[in-house]
Design an enzyme around this catalytic site. Structure first.
Site, PDB file in Angstrom:
ATOM      1  CG  ASP A 158      -2.097  -0.741   1.238  1.00 19.81           C
ATOM      2  OD1 ASP A 158      -1.800  -1.737   0.245  1.00 19.81           O
ATOM      3  OD2 ASP A 158      -2.835  -1.010   1.976  1.00 19.81           O
TER       4      ASP A 158
ATOM      5  CG  HIS B 193       2.443   0.182   4.363  1.00 25.46           C
ATOM      6  ND1 HIS B 193       2.086  -0.791   5.277  1.00 25.46           N
ATOM      7  CD2 HIS B 193       1.124   0.731   4.245  1.00 25.46           C
ATOM      8  CE1 HIS B 193       0.913  -0.679   5.656  1.00 25.46           C
ATOM      9  NE2 HIS B 193       0.373   0.204   5.233  1.00 25.46           N
TER      10      HIS B 193
END
Ligand code: ZN
Length: 415
Positions: free
Chosen positions: A219, A366
């Site tokens: 992400d 991430h």
């Protein structure tokens, strides 16, 4: 103008008849030929106030403007006309605010392409020997029904009352034949064609749906220095992952290139809103705008429009999911949270995955931190060594029940 035009046609028709009479030619062979070649058919197109021409519609097929739309222009031609048979198709429309326009013929567009003024009524005729050998029937969709068939120059539709024509159907049949039957379940060509459902990204990567699978997801990127390292590792091991990207990060040479590279490596490009906004705090149109803008940014970079979104912070509710569904997207959460953003520690990120992973997991990471790339370089080969296929979320879902727009998913366990 109109009268002159009709007169011209009538005159040429009379002249032709006279020529036959003078030459003593029997008309019987012509009729016989017409019956053999019952192939004269009408083709037509409508233009709607969506400002688009529809496709060419074959004889006796209904075409309609989309909901709330109207027909503003018409063009019609014939096919199958024998070479030695005179005549053509001619037609006249009643345009709202303008009344009956001039008759035009054989493929000429009539109506308006620039304004939204709708057609209110239509007349169609055959000329020359065509008119002697064929009937032309036509009906318009007005007020939610097909009007009774009109034939050979009669008026179809109610003009002068501001009621739009929203569809048309034309048919040529041999002389003396009745009008075709209109059935409720006849196919209708919609103009413009409805937007196709966004296609599920092609599953480019090979995988065996019967074997264990895990979907790694990243992400908040793209962030080229980290994202490229993760892509290097995926590429090196023939693995794929899904990237939920923040739309406003997809700009600049390196970040645009890295999105392109994701698609080239058959990774899944996905949506994490345009500005990393928590969707439970937004109204429906704002959610739609966040998702559409991010989709456009990703599509502009790599040519693929995402179909999956991940709500920032993992926050969602019924209303925000409905908004996700309205833009035809599916919401994806996770079943393993590595907390890589919090620890920024390679080993704890590695452990979070390798100590818990099961078939069908979706792993959250991430692609912003070097420590996450460090961890990915360990996780990717180790999962493969353990027999997991590293696939995209859509690939994982595709073999385990699929996904629906407006729904939320966090794992896909084997059945
Ligand atoms: Zn996020």
């Amino acid at each position: 103008m109109r009268k002159k035009s009709i007169l011209t046609k009538v005159m040429s028709y009379c002249l032709m008849t006279a020529m036959f009479a003078l030459s003593g030619m029997s008309r019987a062979p012509m009729l016989a030929e017409a019956e053999e070649n019952a192939g004269v058919k009408a083709n037509y197109s409508i233009y709607t106030n969506d400002h688009l021409w529809g496709p060419v519609i074959p004889d006796n097929t209904s075409c309609q403007a989309g909901a709330g739309m109207a027909v503003t222009a018409l063009a019609a031609t014939l096919t199958g006309q024998p070479e030695n048979m005179t005549g053509t198709i001619t037609y006249q429309i009643n345009l709202s605010g303008s009344g009956w326009l001039n008759w035009v013929e054989n493929g000429t567009q009539t109506g308006t392409l620039d304004t939204d003024m709708p057609i209110e009524a239509v007349r169609v005729m055959l000329t020359g020997q065509l008119a002697e050998n064929y009937e032309i029937y036509y009906t318009v969709w007005q007020n939610g029904v097909w009007t009774p068939w009109a034939a050979n120059g009669e008026t179809a539709g109610v003009d002068g009352q501001g009621v739009s024509v929203q569809g048309i159907r034309i048919s040529v049949v041999p002389k003396g034949s009745p009008a075709p039957e209109i059935k409720a379940d006849d196919p209708v060509v919609l103009v413009p064609e409805p937007e196709p459902e966004p296609e599920v990204p092609v599953i480019n990567g090979k995988f065996d749906p019967s074997k264990p699978m895990v979907a790694l997801t990243f992400d908040d990127g793209p962030h080229a220095p980290v994202t490229n390292r993760i892509l290097d590792s995926l590429e090196q091991h023939g693995a794929r992952a899904t990237f939920f990207m923040v739309g406003n990060r997809v700009h600049g040479t390196s970040n645009t290139a890295v999105v392109k590279r994701m698609a080239a490596l058959s990774c899944e490009v996905a949506n994490h809103t345009f500005e990393h906004k928590e969707i439970t705090k937004l109204a429906t149109p704002e959610i739609q705008a966040q998702l559409n803008q991010a989709n456009q940014a990703v599509a502009a970079a790599c040519g693929v429009t995402p179909i999956l979104m991940r709500p920032p912070g993992g926050a969602y509710n019924a209303a925000s999911l409905q908004a996700v569904g309205l833009v035809n997207m599916r919401a994806v959460l996770w079943s393993i949270d590595t907390l890589d953003w919090k620890t920024k520690d390679k080993q704890s990120t590695v452990d979070a995955v390798l100590n818990h992973v099961k078939d069908g997991d979706i792993v959250l990471m991430h692609d912003l931190y070097g420590t996450t790339a460090d961890a990915a370089e360990v996780i990717i080969p180790e999962l493969i060594k353990r027999g997991y296929q590293l696939v995209t979320v859509s690939e994982l879902a595709s073999s385990r029940g699929g996904m629906e727009a407006g729904k939320v998913y966090s794992q896909f366990r084997p059945k």
